[in-house]
Scaffold this active site. Structure first.
Site, short mmCIF file in Angstrom:
data_model
loop_
_atom_site.label_atom_id
_atom_site.label_comp_id
_atom_site.label_asym_id
_atom_site.label_seq_id
_atom_site.Cartn_x
_atom_site.Cartn_y
_atom_site.Cartn_z
N LYS A 160 0.86 -1.20 0.00
CA LYS A 160 0.00 0.00 0.00
C LYS A 160 0.89 1.23 0.00
O LYS A 160 2.01 1.20 0.53
CB LYS A 160 -0.87 0.02 1.27
CG LYS A 160 -2.09 0.89 1.14
CD LYS A 160 -3.25 0.10 0.58
CE LYS A 160 -4.47 0.92 0.32
NZ LYS A 160 -5.62 0.06 -0.02
N ASP B 256 -7.19 4.17 -4.31
CA ASP B 256 -7.80 4.02 -2.98
C ASP B 256 -8.41 5.39 -2.71
O ASP B 256 -8.68 6.15 -3.65
CB ASP B 256 -6.75 3.61 -1.93
CG ASP B 256 -7.39 3.14 -0.62
OD1 ASP B 256 -7.88 2.01 -0.56
OD2 ASP B 256 -7.43 3.93 0.36
P1 NDP Z 1 -12.99 7.73 -2.53
O1 NDP Z 1 -11.94 8.72 -2.32
O2 NDP Z 1 -13.54 7.51 -3.90
O3 NDP Z 1 -14.22 8.01 -1.56
C1 NDP Z 1 -14.05 8.08 -0.19
C2 NDP Z 1 -15.35 8.50 0.44
O4 NDP Z 1 -15.26 8.38 1.84
C3 NDP Z 1 -15.70 9.95 0.16
O5 NDP Z 1 -17.08 10.10 0.18
C4 NDP Z 1 -15.04 10.65 1.32
O6 NDP Z 1 -15.61 11.92 1.63
C5 NDP Z 1 -15.30 9.68 2.45
N1 NDP Z 1 -14.25 9.78 3.45
C6 NDP Z 1 -12.92 9.66 3.25
N2 NDP Z 1 -12.25 9.84 4.39
C7 NDP Z 1 -13.17 10.09 5.33
C8 NDP Z 1 -13.10 10.37 6.70
N3 NDP Z 1 -11.93 10.42 7.35
N4 NDP Z 1 -14.28 10.56 7.36
C9 NDP Z 1 -15.47 10.52 6.72
N5 NDP Z 1 -15.58 10.28 5.39
C10 NDP Z 1 -14.46 10.06 4.72
O7 NDP Z 1 -12.39 6.35 -1.96
P2 NDP Z 1 -12.91 4.85 -2.22
O8 NDP Z 1 -14.35 4.83 -2.42
O9 NDP Z 1 -12.00 4.26 -3.23
O10 NDP Z 1 -12.53 4.17 -0.82
C11 NDP Z 1 -13.45 4.06 0.26
C12 NDP Z 1 -13.00 2.93 1.18
O11 NDP Z 1 -12.97 1.71 0.45
C13 NDP Z 1 -11.62 3.08 1.78
O12 NDP Z 1 -11.61 2.51 3.07
C14 NDP Z 1 -10.74 2.24 0.85
O13 NDP Z 1 -9.57 1.81 1.48
C15 NDP Z 1 -11.69 1.10 0.57
N6 NDP Z 1 -11.43 0.29 -0.61
C16 NDP Z 1 -11.32 0.86 -1.84
C17 NDP Z 1 -11.11 0.08 -2.96
C18 NDP Z 1 -11.07 0.63 -4.32
O14 NDP Z 1 -11.00 -0.14 -5.27
N7 NDP Z 1 -11.14 1.93 -4.53
C19 NDP Z 1 -10.95 -1.38 -2.85
C20 NDP Z 1 -11.15 -1.90 -1.51
C21 NDP Z 1 -11.36 -1.06 -0.45
P3 NDP Z 1 -15.06 13.28 0.95
O15 NDP Z 1 -15.69 13.32 -0.41
O16 NDP Z 1 -15.51 14.33 1.88
O17 NDP Z 1 -13.56 13.13 0.91
O1 2IT Z 2 -7.95 -1.72 -0.58
C1 2IT Z 2 -7.92 -2.19 -1.72
O2 2IT Z 2 -8.08 -3.39 -1.94
C2 2IT Z 2 -7.72 -1.27 -2.84
N1 2IT Z 2 -7.65 -0.08 -2.63
C3 2IT Z 2 -7.57 -1.80 -4.24
C4 2IT Z 2 -6.17 -2.29 -4.48
C5 2IT Z 2 -5.87 -2.68 -5.89
O3 2IT Z 2 -4.69 -2.98 -6.13
O4 2IT Z 2 -6.75 -2.70 -6.75
#
Ligand code: NDP
Ligand code: 2IT
Length: 444
Positions: free
Chosen positions: A124, A164
């Site tokens: 990561k 992420d």
């Molecule tokens: P994005 O940046 O697309 O979206 C994040 C969302 O969560 C936004 O709405 C953001 O609000 C909100 N957010 C972020 N930080 C905080 C905080 N500290 N408190 C409250 N709200 C918060 O990220 P993703 O959708 O990609 O990721 C969301 C989660 O999913 C994370 O935990 C990530 O690690 C996990 N994840 C992501 C994957 C991926 O493929 N993208 C795969 C597996 C897991 P704002 O708009 O205000 O910033």
């Molecule tokens: O937390 C996760 O699994 C991710 N942000 C996606 C990682 C990836 O390599 O697609």
């Protein structure tokens, strides 16, 4: 192994990294019994080598903002474990990013990637750069400056980053462009790329869709139909959007979404058209979820998370530790019978205990959100064979991977009374594969 002792030692050697300690504690407490059935593991101190990352890169990222000021951020890449494949995992850009958070994420990623059955190790990276309020040009300059350091440490067979929090298609594109310029090579060094340059179909949707495919498998164990069920979704980014999209497609009712400022509650449900609005608001205008409440005249609660609303199912999809013990009690008291984690470690240890004591369906992120990295793995395969698969093909593969992960959880996590402890199931299944690979490769 004595899990408490291992943890105490890690806390002493790596203080001030609470999220890392939390993630390690959850895994150790659930694998201890299985680990101790294999004295050969302890003989070579496998557990320490599994908990401490192989290496960590830390660097300064300097870039110029639109006003001509010079800005400095920190950049990191944690290469946790590559026993079963190249390091693989996302990059996070958020003001809260620090080494401890990335170590927790890289540790979790190692088990998650093992569960996918694809050949990927865990890693990561990220930066404390906050994309919030930045212009497109600033984001591009930052991504380029970040890659100017990172490129030496990654490669399609070495370490393959992706998105992420704060890193989506736009950022991956800018980083890919700089990597290509520096190496003069067009390769599958990042996943989540644009479709035109090697990105897999369904990668943007994969984490959210995969979470719902996993949820469907959990519901099947209790003969529950998703249709008509009321769902709480947190976040409004990549994962939350495609979680909501799949739920809507399946006839469930999504009543909340949120961002870091607050949440909206729409008792009529967020339908396709309203979700399109959210996607445009968040992805194009980079606006706030509050604007949804203004447009559709529904409730907006500033500075809060949606866990006090009444519902059947909760899908935390924002960030770590967004559900605490009290939130979990409120969810259970309000009738929630399933929690499936789109985010990484969104539930605190107290919250997990509440869910498990109430014997509700509870899936930890490393199982439920593994669809994202799974399709990243499929993107790597397509890049290396220089072919791209159809949407249907990728979606089918994603469904079957999520089903297999569910089966692995059932196999290793079913308790004597029949309750499926998905935390234990996911941790033991993920651990055994990595452990066996490490044993076979000697002390390295
Ligand atoms: P994005 O940046 O697309 O979206 C994040 C969302 O969560 C936004 O709405 C953001 O609000 C909100 N957010 C972020 N930080 C905080 C905080 N500290 N408190 C409250 N709200 C918060 O990220 P993703 O959708 O990609 O990721 C969301 C989660 O999913 C994370 O935990 C990530 O690690 C996990 N994840 C992501 C994957 C991926 O493929 N993208 C795969 C597996 C897991 P704002 O708009 O205000 O910033
Ligand atoms: O937390 C996760 O699994 C991710 N942000 C996606 C990682 C990836 O390599 O697609």
């Amino acid at each position: 192994m004595n899990a408490a002792k291992v943890l105490e030692d890690l806390k002493r050697r790596f203080p001030n990294e609470p999220e890392y300690h939390q993630a390690v504690e959850e895994v150790l407490s659930t694998i201890e019994e299985e680990y101790n059935k294999h004295p050969e593991f302890d003989k070579v101190n496998l557990i320490e080598r599994l908990c401490i990352p192989d290496r960590v890169y830390q660097f300064r990222v300097t870039w110029m903002d639109d006003k001509g000021n010079i800005q400095t951020n920190m950049g990191y890449r944690v290469q946790h474990n590559n026993a079963i494949g190249p390091y693989k995992g996302g990059i996070r850009f958020h003001s809260s990013v620090n080494l401890g958070i990335l170590k927790f994420l890289a540790f979790e990623q190692t088990f998650k990637n093992s569960l996918t059955t694809l050949p990927m190790g865990g890693g990561k990276g990220g930066s404390d750069f906050s994309p919030r309020g930045k212009s497109n040009a600033e984001v591009m300059r930052f991504c380029q400056a970040f890659m100017l350091e990172l490129w030496r440490h990654i490669g399609p067979e070495t370490d393959v980053p992706a998105g992420d929090i704060g890193v989506g298609g736009r950022e991956v594109g800018y980083m890919f462009g700089m990597y290509k310029k520096l190496t003069r090579e067009f390769s599958g060094v990042l996943t989540g790329k644009g479709r035109e340059f090697g990105g897999s179909l369904i990668r943007p949707e994969a984490t959210g869709y995969g979470n719902i495919y996993f949820l469907l498998e959990m519901l099947k164990t209790r003969n529950i139909d998703i249709q008509g069920k009321t769902c709480l979704v947190s976040g409004s980014g990549n994962v939350a959007q495609y979680t909501a999209e799949k739920l809507i497609q399946l006839g469930a009712k999504v009543v909340t979404m949120s961002d870091s400022d607050g949440y909206i509650y729409d008792p009529d449900g967020i339908d396709r058209e309203k979700l399109d609005y959210i996607m445009e608001l968040k992805n194009l205008y980079r606006g706030r979820i509050r604007e949804y409440a203004e447009k559709y005249g529904c409730k907006y609660v500033a500075g809060a998370r949606p866990w006090n609303e009444k519902a059947d199912i909760a899908l935390p999809s924002a960030t770590q530790n967004e559900i605490n013990g009290d939130d979990a009690k409120a969810l259970v008291a309000n009738g929630v019978f399933a929690v499936s984690e789109g985010a990484n470690m969104p539930s605190t240890p107290e919250a997990i205990r509440v869910f498990q004591d109430a014997k509700i369906l509870y899936a930890p992120g490393k199982a439920a959100n593994a669809g994202g990295v799974s399709v990243s793995g499929l993107e790597m395969t397509q890049n290396s064979i220089k072919l791209s698969w159809s949407q249907e093909e990728v979606d089918e593969k994603l469904k079957s991977i999520m089903k297999n992960i569910h089966e692995a959880c059932v196999k290793y996590g079913t308790e004597p009374d029949g309750y499926i402890n998905y935390v234990k199931g996911a941790n033991v299944a993920g651990f055994m594969k990595v452990a066996n690979a490490m044993m076979a490769q000697g002390i390295v």
